[in-house]
Scaffold this motif. Structure first.
Motif, PDB file in Angstrom:
ATOM      1  N   PRO A  56       0.844  -1.202   0.000  1.00 23.24           N
ATOM      2  CA  PRO A  56       0.000   0.000   0.000  1.00 23.24           C
ATOM      3  C   PRO A  56       0.879   1.251   0.000  1.00 23.24           C
ATOM      4  CG  PRO A  56      -0.635  -1.540   1.747  1.00 23.24           C
ATOM      5  CD  PRO A  56       0.699  -1.982   1.215  1.00 23.24           C
ATOM      6  N   PRO A  57       0.335   2.387  -0.389  1.00 23.29           N
ATOM      7  CA  PRO A  57       1.130   3.619  -0.396  1.00 23.29           C
ATOM      8  C   PRO A  57       1.716   3.918   0.984  1.00 23.29           C
ATOM      9  CG  PRO A  57      -0.940   3.932  -1.544  1.00 23.29           C
ATOM     10  CD  PRO A  57      -1.013   2.597  -0.895  1.00 23.29           C
ATOM     11  N   SER A  58       3.002   4.097   1.041  1.00 28.28           N
ATOM     12  CA  SER A  58       3.698   4.457   2.284  1.00 28.28           C
ATOM     13  C   SER A  58       3.492   3.451   3.403  1.00 28.28           C
ATOM     14  CB  SER A  58       3.238   5.850   2.762  1.00 28.28           C
ATOM     15  OG  SER A  58       3.491   6.803   1.759  1.00 28.28           O
ATOM     16  N   ARG A  59       3.292   2.218   3.046  1.00 27.94           N
ATOM     17  CA  ARG A  59       3.095   1.198   4.070  1.00 27.94           C
ATOM     18  C   ARG A  59       3.891  -0.052   3.728  1.00 27.94           C
ATOM     19  NH1 ARG A  59      -3.107   0.543   5.601  1.00 27.94           N
ATOM     20  NH2 ARG A  59      -2.157  -0.803   7.140  1.00 27.94           N
ATOM     21  N   HIS A 101      13.921   1.729  10.711  1.00 29.59           N
ATOM     22  CA  HIS A 101      14.050   3.124  11.129  1.00 29.59           C
ATOM     23  C   HIS A 101      15.344   3.713  10.591  1.00 29.59           C
ATOM     24  CE1 HIS A 101      13.636   6.598  13.785  1.00 29.59           C
ATOM     25  NE2 HIS A 101      14.923   6.489  14.021  1.00 29.59           N
ATOM     26  N   PRO A 102      15.375   4.946  10.095  1.00 34.97           N
ATOM     27  CA  PRO A 102      14.244   5.859   9.990  1.00 34.97           C
ATOM     28  C   PRO A 102      13.412   5.588   8.733  1.00 34.97           C
ATOM     29  CG  PRO A 102      16.214   6.920   9.182  1.00 34.97           C
ATOM     30  CD  PRO A 102      16.637   5.555   9.644  1.00 34.97           C
ATOM     31  N   SER A 103      12.230   6.135   8.685  1.00 35.56           N
ATOM     32  CA  SER A 103      11.395   5.956   7.503  1.00 35.56           C
ATOM     33  C   SER A 103      11.815   6.915   6.387  1.00 35.56           C
ATOM     34  CB  SER A 103       9.924   6.171   7.863  1.00 35.56           C
ATOM     35  OG  SER A 103       9.737   7.462   8.409  1.00 35.56           O
ATOM     36  N   ARG A 104      12.318   8.052   6.787  1.00 32.19           N
ATOM     37  CA  ARG A 104      12.822   9.011   5.799  1.00 32.19           C
ATOM     38  C   ARG A 104      14.091   9.640   6.327  1.00 32.19           C
ATOM     39  NH1 ARG A 104       8.881  10.671   2.053  1.00 32.19           N
ATOM     40  NH2 ARG A 104       6.781   9.969   2.563  1.00 32.19           N
TER      41      ARG A 104
END
Lengths: 114, 116
Positions: free
Chosen positions: A40-43, B7-10
């Motif tokens: 899914p988007p961003s998941r 982690h991190p996501s960004r």
């Protein structure tokens, strides 16, 4: 070498309708496993359904089912009664039994229209 | 199912700096973790297999000196992108599996790296 091909970069389906995503693969091995993963988007990517190559019966998981054609090396995913939450990237993947390598297709982006 | 956390996501960094990405298995012991790189509109490319207590196994074409992998415990693997360059900008995903080699993969949330 194994390859997995998804020829549909993008698909759309009306909510509550049925859609089929295509996947073909190539391997010289006889014992392997096939998967459909959803991103899914961003998941996180999550497993949708799995098929063992030695099983003739097509796998089903609620609204998700596969059409496994071993001779044709085809592994399509059918989503019935599509829901808005089904919108995602779908990846087909293959792994040879006893190995750690998963080969992924290029993905199909599924849009669900309200 | 098993939970893998990343982690991190960004992360945004300057060119020439190093960035560390952590991958943790939260409710199981992961002797093996996999690091993937995902390009836009492309598939997941396996970069390396991280093995607890031993050296990682890198796929052909992946620079082991640029992408340092450490798997010091059964629940943590780290990927360090050293001397990052803009071409290293990508989405990096870790995963692991429970049980035998035929088990499903459990994925982390992914880390989007942007190198300026």
């Amino acid at each position: 070498a194994q390859t997995v091909t998804q020829s549909q970069p993008e698909m759309s389906v009306q909510e509550a309708e049925t859609v089929t995503l295509s996947c073909t693969y190539d391997t010289s091995e006889s014992d392997y496993y096939l998967f459909w993963y959803k991103q899914p988007p961003s998941r996180q990517m999550i497993l949708v359904i799995r098929q063992e190559a030695y099983k003739q019966q097509n796998a089903t998981e609620n609204r998700f089912s596969v059409n496994f054609q071993k001779a044709a090396k085809s592994f399509s995913l059918k989503i019935s009664d599509s829901q808005l939450g089904d919108a995602a990237m779908y990846f087909c993947a293959c792994t040879i039994s006893g190995t750690y390598k998963y080969i992924f297709g290029t993905g199909t982006r599924l849009k669900v229209l309200a | 199912g098993a939970v893998v956390s990343q982690h991190p996501s960004r992360v945004i960094c300057k060119s020439g700096t190093s960035v560390k990405i952590e991958c943790r298995s939260l409710d199981f012991q992961a002797t093996t973790m996999f690091w993937y790189r995902q390009f836009p509109k492309k598939s997941l490319m396996l970069m390396a297999t991280s093995n607890e207590g031993s050296k990682a196994t890198y796929e052909q074409g992946v620079e082991k000196d640029k992408f340092l992998i450490n798997h010091a415990s059964l629940t943590l693997s780290t990927l360090t992108v050293t001397s990052a360059h803009p071409e290293d900008s990508s989405f990096y995903i870790c995963s692991s599996r429970q049980g035998g080699a035929t088990g499903e993969l459990f994925f982390g949330e992914g880390s989007r790296l942007t190198v300026l």
